[in-house]
Motif scaffolding. Sequence first.
Motif, PDB file in Angstrom:
ATOM      1  N   LEU A 245      50.458  32.976  44.791  1.00 34.73           N
ATOM      2  CA  LEU A 245      50.585  33.481  44.278  1.00 34.73           C
ATOM      3  C   LEU A 245      49.608  33.090  42.494  1.00 34.73           C
ATOM      4  O   LEU A 245      49.107  32.719  42.056  1.00 34.73           O
ATOM      5  CB  LEU A 245      50.760  35.150  43.869  1.00 34.73           C
ATOM      6  CG  LEU A 245      50.883  35.938  42.551  1.00 34.73           C
ATOM      7  CD1 LEU A 245      49.535  36.398  42.854  1.00 34.73           C
ATOM      8  CD2 LEU A 245      51.341  37.133  42.731  1.00 34.73           C
ATOM      9  N   ASP A 351      53.894  36.843  46.641  1.00 34.25           N
ATOM     10  CA  ASP A 351      53.358  35.475  47.025  1.00 34.25           C
ATOM     11  C   ASP A 351      53.620  34.923  48.044  1.00 34.25           C
ATOM     12  O   ASP A 351      53.405  33.502  48.388  1.00 34.25           O
ATOM     13  CB  ASP A 351      54.801  34.604  45.830  1.00 34.25           C
ATOM     14  CG  ASP A 351      56.077  35.388  46.545  1.00 34.25           C
ATOM     15  OD1 ASP A 351      55.615  36.272  47.210  1.00 34.25           O
ATOM     16  OD2 ASP A 351      57.166  34.890  46.096  1.00 34.25           O
ATOM     17  N   ALA A 356      50.000  37.580  50.220  1.00 31.92           N
ATOM     18  CA  ALA A 356      48.364  37.589  49.309  1.00 31.92           C
ATOM     19  C   ALA A 356      46.806  37.345  49.670  1.00 31.92           C
ATOM     20  O   ALA A 356      46.005  37.325  49.425  1.00 31.92           O
ATOM     21  CB  ALA A 356      48.203  35.705  49.043  1.00 31.92           C
ATOM     22  N   LEU A 541      44.427  41.418  43.958  1.00 30.49           N
ATOM     23  CA  LEU A 541      45.290  39.882  43.268  1.00 30.49           C
ATOM     24  C   LEU A 541      45.531  40.073  42.065  1.00 30.49           C
ATOM     25  O   LEU A 541      46.415  39.634  41.517  1.00 30.49           O
ATOM     26  CB  LEU A 541      44.699  39.616  44.320  1.00 30.49           C
ATOM     27  CG  LEU A 541      44.936  37.714  44.011  1.00 30.49           C
ATOM     28  CD1 LEU A 541      46.245  38.216  45.287  1.00 30.49           C
ATOM     29  CD2 LEU A 541      43.805  36.816  44.383  1.00 30.49           C
TER      30      LEU A 541
END
Length: 582
Positions: A245, A351, A356, A541
């Motif tokens: 991330l 992360d 992700a 996201l």
Amino acid sequence: MTFLTKPVFSEAKRLQPVWTHRMLKLTTVGSAMLLTACANVQLPPWAGTSNSSPTKTSQPSTSAASTPAAQPAVSRPIASAPQLAALPYNPAIESLFPDPTALYATPGLGSNRQQFSTHTEIATLLQSLGGKAGSGYQLGAAAIGTSQRGLPIQALIATQGQSTQAMTINNNGKPTVLLVGGQRGDEPASTEALLAIASELGQGGLLAPLLQQINIIIVPRANPDAADTASPVTADGTDLTHDHLLLNTPEAQALARLMRNYRPAAVIDLQEFAAGGAFLQKFQAVQRYDVLLQPAATANTHEFINKAAREWFSQPVRSALNQAELSNEWFFQPSAQPGDKSLSMAGLGADTLINASSLKNSAALLIASRGSDLGRMHIQRRVHSLVIAATASLRATAEKSQNLKQVESFVSRDISALACRNTLAIQSIQTPEQHSIRMLQADSGQEVEARVDWNSSLRIKPEQTRPRPCGYWLSSDSGRAVDRLRLQGVQVMQIAEPGQMLADSYNAARSGSSSLVLTRGAIDTPVGSYYITLNQAKAHLATAALEPDTPFSYVSKSLITSPADIGRVVAPPSVVFEEEME
């Protein structure tokens, strides 16, 4: 063709792997056998289009590997015992994990070999495959980035067509599956397994016919620096598995750029877990399972992406492992607290690579083999486990190729339509449960079954929510955050004329407090500042990165230096962006 309604999920055939006795190549069976169905599976209806309440799925079978008659599995409480010595452990345990009949012969698995495949050997193997593509197929080796110490991060791109370029592949109407290994340098089986799989994409290879339905990208070693020293981290000490991330490392940036350019519909992360480690010290036992599986699980992932990962990928992988007599379970890990014997599935943070990826609307699955602390012990079995599981994932992608394209279209539209509406999960928690697992007593090798406290990621619960904004405003000082978002494929617009937006601003609850409160009002939006609309497919996201009060956000990690540099825009803005100017 525009997809206007919910995807239709029809009865599908489940594919099973077939292996024969020979070195280097995985099998000699032809493409007809590869695509032969062994069973029919009726998928349940996929009701609803919201992001809440994922369907509970069945537990994976734990009876795949046979237990010797002299050592039947028994159920008993876990007794305390003195601290045990490090591995190697009881020889009786070693005998439960024999090598597969078919041995693999990647560079790092040669006889009398002490070193796993080197960076040069990986590059040479991938380059050589380019000359072995069948008629109409393309196999292209590419360096997708450079490690912190200057080593190239190698990938193999395989497709049926004239080019391995991203634009060509994205327009060929087939879903792309990305397989990644070697995020940690002490997990070598993942790299060796992907090299074995890559070798089967050449002409006459077992997996080459799959390119009629899908595109395949393989990154066998995502963290080349760590492999030199068998380290779990990158050269600067970052755990790459938790940098997907923030993208602080060039290794994570290389994978993000690859995903942005090639837009995979499925992402498979191959890893390894410790046979002993903290598990040995807490339970006086070692791991029984050959493979642990974890579908992506994080807040705000679309329901259909969750279902695709669990029903279209986890289930066929489990079936293939069971057929190969490789024991498997959901992924779990011990608590970091010494006296806590609870087990937890992989965390919910955005992360990790699979989490992700799920926020980019890719069906994502973690596949981990037993043995990160075993060196070369059981290496053929570890590689075999990952090859079986990864191949099943490729076949699942091929079988569901059209369904995956439909889901991608529907989910992109559905997420975009949620801007300015409903609620957003800021943080979610795992569900506490009781669960039975099997383990091997370290002193005797006897298999026992234990009932443990278990934190499940299959059903997650929102712990903190707030209304979903229309987008986020970022100050002109947020260039680093903007670069990372764009690298992830998030659309970011820059403001071309000064204006105002109605937004919630973040302020400290009181002096010196880390808590934040929201204050609504008009904020100035000067030239050069940025706007990230949530009317886009990768909106979730963006929310994972930009909601400040999460432990992995760009604010909490100081990529954005102050909450004052960000605003939650609550009404569609009327401003001029650079893209709109002539």
